[in-house]
Design a protein around this motif. Structure first.
Motif, PDB file in Angstrom:
ATOM      1  N   UNK A 136       0.814  -1.223   0.000  1.00 23.54           N
ATOM      2  CA  UNK A 136       0.000   0.000   0.000  1.00 23.54           C
ATOM      3  C   UNK A 136       0.845   1.269   0.000  1.00 23.54           C
ATOM      4  N   UNK A 137       1.969   1.246   0.729  1.00 23.72           N
ATOM      5  CA  UNK A 137       2.758   2.463   0.909  1.00 23.72           C
ATOM      6  C   UNK A 137       4.053   2.490   0.086  1.00 23.72           C
ATOM      7  N   UNK A 138       4.510   1.348  -0.369  1.00 16.94           N
ATOM      8  CA  UNK A 138       5.745   1.322  -1.152  1.00 16.94           C
ATOM      9  C   UNK A 138       6.982   1.250  -0.285  1.00 16.94           C
ATOM     10  N   UNK A 139       7.078   2.134   0.656  1.00 17.80           N
ATOM     11  CA  UNK A 139       8.176   2.109   1.620  1.00 17.80           C
ATOM     12  C   UNK A 139       7.678   2.641   2.953  1.00 17.80           C
ATOM     13  N   UNK A 140       8.317   2.186   4.001  1.00 13.38           N
ATOM     14  CA  UNK A 140       7.947   2.604   5.359  1.00 13.38           C
ATOM     15  C   UNK A 140       9.171   3.190   6.026  1.00 13.38           C
ATOM     16  N   UNK A 141       8.996   4.333   6.678  1.00  8.46           N
ATOM     17  CA  UNK A 141      10.120   5.041   7.288  1.00  8.46           C
ATOM     18  C   UNK A 141      10.158   4.908   8.805  1.00  8.46           C
ATOM     19  N   UNK A 142       9.002   4.670   9.419  1.00 13.22           N
ATOM     20  CA  UNK A 142       8.968   4.617  10.877  1.00 13.22           C
ATOM     21  C   UNK A 142       8.017   3.554  11.391  1.00 13.22           C
ATOM     22  N   UNK A 143       8.352   2.965  12.525  1.00 13.33           N
ATOM     23  CA  UNK A 143       7.500   1.996  13.211  1.00 13.33           C
ATOM     24  C   UNK A 143       7.440   2.375  14.679  1.00 13.33           C
ATOM     25  N   UNK A 195       5.873  -8.108  24.407  1.00  7.84           N
ATOM     26  CA  UNK A 195       7.245  -8.479  24.033  1.00  7.84           C
ATOM     27  C   UNK A 195       7.300  -9.179  22.677  1.00  7.84           C
ATOM     28  N   UNK A 196       6.663 -10.331  22.581  1.00  8.44           N
ATOM     29  CA  UNK A 196       6.792 -11.129  21.365  1.00  8.44           C
ATOM     30  C   UNK A 196       6.112 -10.469  20.166  1.00  8.44           C
ATOM     31  N   UNK A 197       4.980  -9.825  20.380  1.00 12.65           N
ATOM     32  CA  UNK A 197       4.325  -9.105  19.288  1.00 12.65           C
ATOM     33  C   UNK A 197       5.183  -7.957  18.791  1.00 12.65           C
ATOM     34  N   UNK A 198       5.786  -7.249  19.718  1.00 11.22           N
ATOM     35  CA  UNK A 198       6.694  -6.144  19.366  1.00 11.22           C
ATOM     36  C   UNK A 198       7.885  -6.664  18.560  1.00 11.22           C
ATOM     37  N   UNK A 199       8.461  -7.764  19.013  1.00 12.20           N
ATOM     38  CA  UNK A 199       9.617  -8.336  18.316  1.00 12.20           C
ATOM     39  C   UNK A 199       9.219  -8.821  16.922  1.00 12.20           C
ATOM     40  N   UNK A 200       8.050  -9.453  16.823  1.00 12.20           N
ATOM     41  CA  UNK A 200       7.595  -9.966  15.534  1.00 12.20           C
ATOM     42  C   UNK A 200       7.342  -8.835  14.537  1.00 12.20           C
ATOM     43  N   UNK A 201       6.709  -7.765  14.982  1.00 10.93           N
ATOM     44  CA  UNK A 201       6.455  -6.621  14.089  1.00 10.93           C
ATOM     45  C   UNK A 201       7.771  -5.992  13.639  1.00 10.93           C
ATOM     46  N   UNK A 202       8.679  -5.824  14.569  1.00  6.85           N
ATOM     47  CA  UNK A 202       9.989  -5.259  14.239  1.00  6.85           C
ATOM     48  C   UNK A 202      10.715  -6.142  13.226  1.00  6.85           C
ATOM     49  N   UNK A 248      13.276   4.549  11.502  1.00  8.54           N
ATOM     50  CA  UNK A 248      13.260   4.807  12.943  1.00  8.54           C
ATOM     51  C   UNK A 248      12.250   3.873  13.579  1.00  8.54           C
ATOM     52  N   UNK A 249      12.704   3.105  14.552  1.00  7.36           N
ATOM     53  CA  UNK A 249      11.847   2.215  15.329  1.00  7.36           C
ATOM     54  C   UNK A 249      11.741   2.770  16.736  1.00  7.36           C
ATOM     55  N   UNK A 250      10.516   2.992  17.181  1.00  6.85           N
ATOM     56  CA  UNK A 250      10.273   3.502  18.531  1.00  6.85           C
ATOM     57  C   UNK A 250       9.466   2.455  19.291  1.00  6.85           C
ATOM     58  N   UNK A 251      10.013   1.983  20.394  1.00  8.41           N
ATOM     59  CA  UNK A 251       9.349   0.989  21.225  1.00  8.41           C
ATOM     60  C   UNK A 251       8.835   1.635  22.503  1.00  8.41           C
TER      61      UNK A 251
END
Length: 264
Positions: A82-89, A117-124, A138-141
């Motif tokens: 949908x977006x082509x590229x993603x810059x931040x999570x 924990x595991x959902x965050x790790x999986x998405x990352x 940029x990844x912000x947790x």
């Protein structure tokens, strides 16, 4: 308008309420495009309508429980299409309960780790290879002061946020070699519906209500940090000072603050 955010594509998990919703609004206000993930689709649809009415940005919504790991790759593939590229999570999905260790049902503790924990790790893990290839991101947790300063009645929640911080600190060093920034956010209690689940009795919210953080302020701090080399965001300042003192003098703090800590 924050020019660093303008035109960037940002994924936010747990976006249907609380600071997730506020961060989505703040990204859109600054001209960023948002991919919003949450379990409650009807709330995402309402938020989408609000953003589209107020801001000239792209907003797309995706129903997902991040504890359902098998579904994450498909959703993230759709987002990339949908977006082509993603810059931040922004990994924001999470929940907690305030019970003593012997009272916390194991099924709830397990669910907390699956989401926090595991959902965050999986998405990352789904997005990190893309960011490495593009040499930017940029990844912000969203962690917690509880991950730095454990107190009674939050053993499982605190443990989950300790895990988030450990993962984030390691990831930061790995990702920096590829131009990807990683930030941990450690807020204290925030005035959201988090506590309707975490503390069914309402005692904690009643005792610390006057010290609770404004979700708009937290969202603004997080979004303003996007695409900057910010290691951590710690809120409020006085609570983080307590975390620092605890790390230096744990026995003293546990002894002196024992009665106060049980107020939650």
């Amino acid at each position: 308008m924050n020019q660093r955010v303008k035109g960037k594509n940002i994924i936010i998990t747990g976006a249907s309420g609380g600071i997730g919703e506020q961060m989505a609004l703040k990204v859109a206000e600054n001209g960023g495009n948002v991919a919003l993930i949450a379990r409650r689709l009807h709330l995402l649809e309402n938020l989408k309508q609000t953003i589209e009415a107020d801001y000239q940005t792209t907003v797309k919504i995706y129903q997902l429980d991040v504890a359902q790991y098998d579904e994450i790759p498909g959703v993230f593939t759709t987002i990339m299409d949908d977006f082509g590229e993603v810059h931040g999570l922004i990994n924001n999905a999470g929940f907690g309960i305030f019970k003593e260790a012997h009272e916390a049902p194991f099924s709830v503790v397990k669910g907390m780790f699956e989401v926090n924990v595991l959902g965050l790790i999986a998405c990352t893990g789904e997005l990190l290879p893309h960011m490495r290839r593009q040499g930017f991101g940029h990844i912000i947790n969203i962690a917690s002061q509880a991950g730095k300063f454990a107190t009674p009645k939050s053993s499982a929640y605190s443990a989950s946020k300790h895990a988030v911080l450990g993962y984030t600190n390691s990831l930061r060093m790995e990702a920096s070699r590829y131009g990807v920034q990683v930030t941990a956010v450690n807020p204290g209690p925030i005035a959201t519906d988090f506590f309707s689940i975490a503390d069914e009795s309402g005692t904690y919210a009643k005792n610390v209500g006057k010290w609770m953080l404004n979700p708009h302020l937290v969202a603004e701090k997080v979004v303003n940090s996007l695409f900057t080399n910010r290691r951590e965001i710690n809120l409020p300042v006085w609570m983080n000072a307590g975390s620092v003192i605890y790390q230096l003098f744990p026995s003293f703090v546990e002894k002196v603050g024992n009665k106060l800590f049980f107020k939650k």
